[in-house]
Write an enzyme that holds these catalytic residues in place. Structure first.
Site, PDB file in Angstrom:
ATOM      1  CB  SER A  82     -14.066 -28.883  21.055  1.00  0.00           C
ATOM      2  OG  SER A  82     -14.795 -30.092  21.072  1.00  0.00           O
ATOM      3  CE1 TYR A 106     -12.574 -37.815  20.327  1.00  0.00           C
ATOM      4  CE2 TYR A 106     -13.573 -35.717  19.706  1.00  0.00           C
ATOM      5  CZ  TYR A 106     -13.053 -36.560  20.679  1.00  0.00           C
ATOM      6  OH  TYR A 106     -13.014 -36.147  21.982  1.00  0.00           O
ATOM      7  CB  THR A 145      -8.980 -36.586  19.648  1.00  0.00           C
ATOM      8  OG1 THR A 145      -8.732 -35.201  19.951  1.00  0.00           O
ATOM      9  CG2 THR A 145      -9.056 -37.368  20.944  1.00  0.00           C
ATOM     10  CE  LYS A 194      -6.279 -33.280  23.377  1.00  0.00           C
ATOM     11  NZ  LYS A 194      -7.003 -34.373  24.060  1.00  0.00           N
ATOM     12  CG  HIS A 241      -9.769 -38.041  25.978  1.00  0.00           C
ATOM     13  ND1 HIS A 241      -9.821 -38.345  24.650  1.00  0.00           N
ATOM     14  CD2 HIS A 241     -10.885 -37.321  26.229  1.00  0.00           C
ATOM     15  CE1 HIS A 241     -10.914 -37.839  24.107  1.00  0.00           C
ATOM     16  NE2 HIS A 241     -11.569 -37.213  25.059  1.00  0.00           N
TER      17      HIS A 241
END
Length: 379
Positions: free
Chosen positions: A107, A131, A157, A239, A264
């Protein structure tokens, strides 16, 4: 509790060891949590159709993800701030993935920097999450650090535009942690820019508010995704795709080497389909393009039977998030490794009972939606 025997055992044990704030942070979904609940319960709507008398003497669960071989199709999804769960943090999770020879997605909102993780767990197969950040300098820094550290791909993401209502109640302990305990700092967001300095001056020493600002205030556009594609040669996994139309778009743009069908964890937008239900639409769209783009799934996977159902529905691999956090909280890296062993052995048993010697033997005919049985009862 004795040694956990199931994923649910790890849920009970892990949550019993967490304090209030991380329990809320890890577990809460958006709004009424319909999607968070349904992502799990949706698997119950799919029934196994075993083939018997197949004479199976051995079972192989090996597969590849973007050309990298893993021992079984169960990978670790990006989970933020593992330090809430255990002092071993993301390093403990990564060591478990390396031990079981599977993949971990690191992450960006982790309490371990990209470089620190890769140095601590050499030889691990790691993808780095991104992100669509508001500040492109932040994205460039993360991409550069990850490439230099040896990650094999980026997981972008894309389903986090704007804010979300997770109803996480303020707590004294949570405020203290987010405000100043350096052990919980989001190290990947440390950057020498005026906006980062401004958040620090306002008391955001751990960069949690800065992280939220960067993720939620981005334009979240296809242009942002094109730009990330332009600054790295590594594969990009998109994603957060839940519709066929969006799947076709990222493929037609030449951006996605793979797609993760994901809601999510039900944490961003409530009321959207469970990923296992959305998987078919996305797969149909991908196949219609003639593309070799791989499709994975995360969300609600809680057993080897769930893994089998997702593979039968067409996913090449599944990713697990919250269960890994429960296992990390329960017993650090050893807990995560044991959790992965539970998933692996449960998948093994389901494959054996359903007459599947290899993952290729798991086909759409291996499962059936319960509605098909109900339809046959109609006059």
């Amino acid at each position: 509790m004795t040694q956990p025997q199931t994923v649910r055992d790890y849920e009970e044990l892990g949550l019993s060891k967490l304090w209030k704030f991380p329990t809320m942070y890890y577990m809460r979904g958006a709004d009424d949590e319909q999607t968070a609940r349904d992502s799990e319960s949706a698997f119950q709507r799919y029934r196994l159709r075993p083939r018997i008398l197949r004479g199976i003497s051995s079972i192989s669960k090996r597969c590849t993800v973007l050309g990298h071989e893993i021992n079984f199709p169960i990978c670790l999804a990006p989970t933020a701030c593992c330090r809430f769960a255990h002092v071993e943090k993301e390093i403990g999770t990564c060591k478990a993935a390396r031990k079981l020879r599977t993949l971990m997605v690191h992450s960006c909102a982790s309490t371990t920097s990209i470089r620190e993780l890769m140095e601590a767990v050499p030889g691990a197969l790691v993808w780095q999450q991104l992100y669509l950040f508001k500040n492109k300098s932040l994205t460039q820094q993360m991409v550069k650090e990850a490439e230099a550290s040896g990650v094999k791909a980026f997981v972008v993401t894309v389903d986090a535009a704007g804010g979300c209502n997770r109803r996480i109640s303020p707590t004294t302990e949570g405020s203290t942690v987010l405000a100043g305990n350096i052990d919980f700092k989001l190290l990947n967001f440390e950057i020498t820019t005026p906006d980062c300095a401004g958040f620090k001056q306002m008391g955001d020493q751990n960069l949690w508010a800065y992280c939220a600002y960067q993720c939620q205030e981005s334009s979240n556009s296809i242009e942002d995704l094109r730009w990330i594609r332009s600054i790295t040669t590594l594969p990009i996994i998109v994603k957060g795709i839940i519709t066929g139309k969006d799947a076709r778009r990222v493929i037609d743009e030449g951006i996605a080497s793979a797609i993760i069908v994901s809601a999510h964890g039900g944490r961003q937008l409530d009321g959207i389909p469970a990923p296992i239900d959305a998987l078919g639409e996305v797969l149909e769209a991908v196949r219609s393009t003639g593309s070799s783009t791989e499709v994975y799934m995360d969300g609600g996977v809680r057993s080897g039977s769930d893994v089998f159902k997702a593979l039968a529905a067409g996913a090449k691999a599944v990713f697990i998030g919250r269960p890994a956090l429960w296992a990390l909280a329960a017993n650090g890296s050893d807990g995560v490794a044991h959790l992965l062993e539970i998933f692996r052995e449960e998948l093994h048993d389901v494959m054996a009972q359903c007459g599947c010697a290899t993952l290729e033997d798991i086909t759409p005919s291996s499962v059936i939606h319960e509605s098909k049985y109900l339809a046959r009862l109609e006059p």
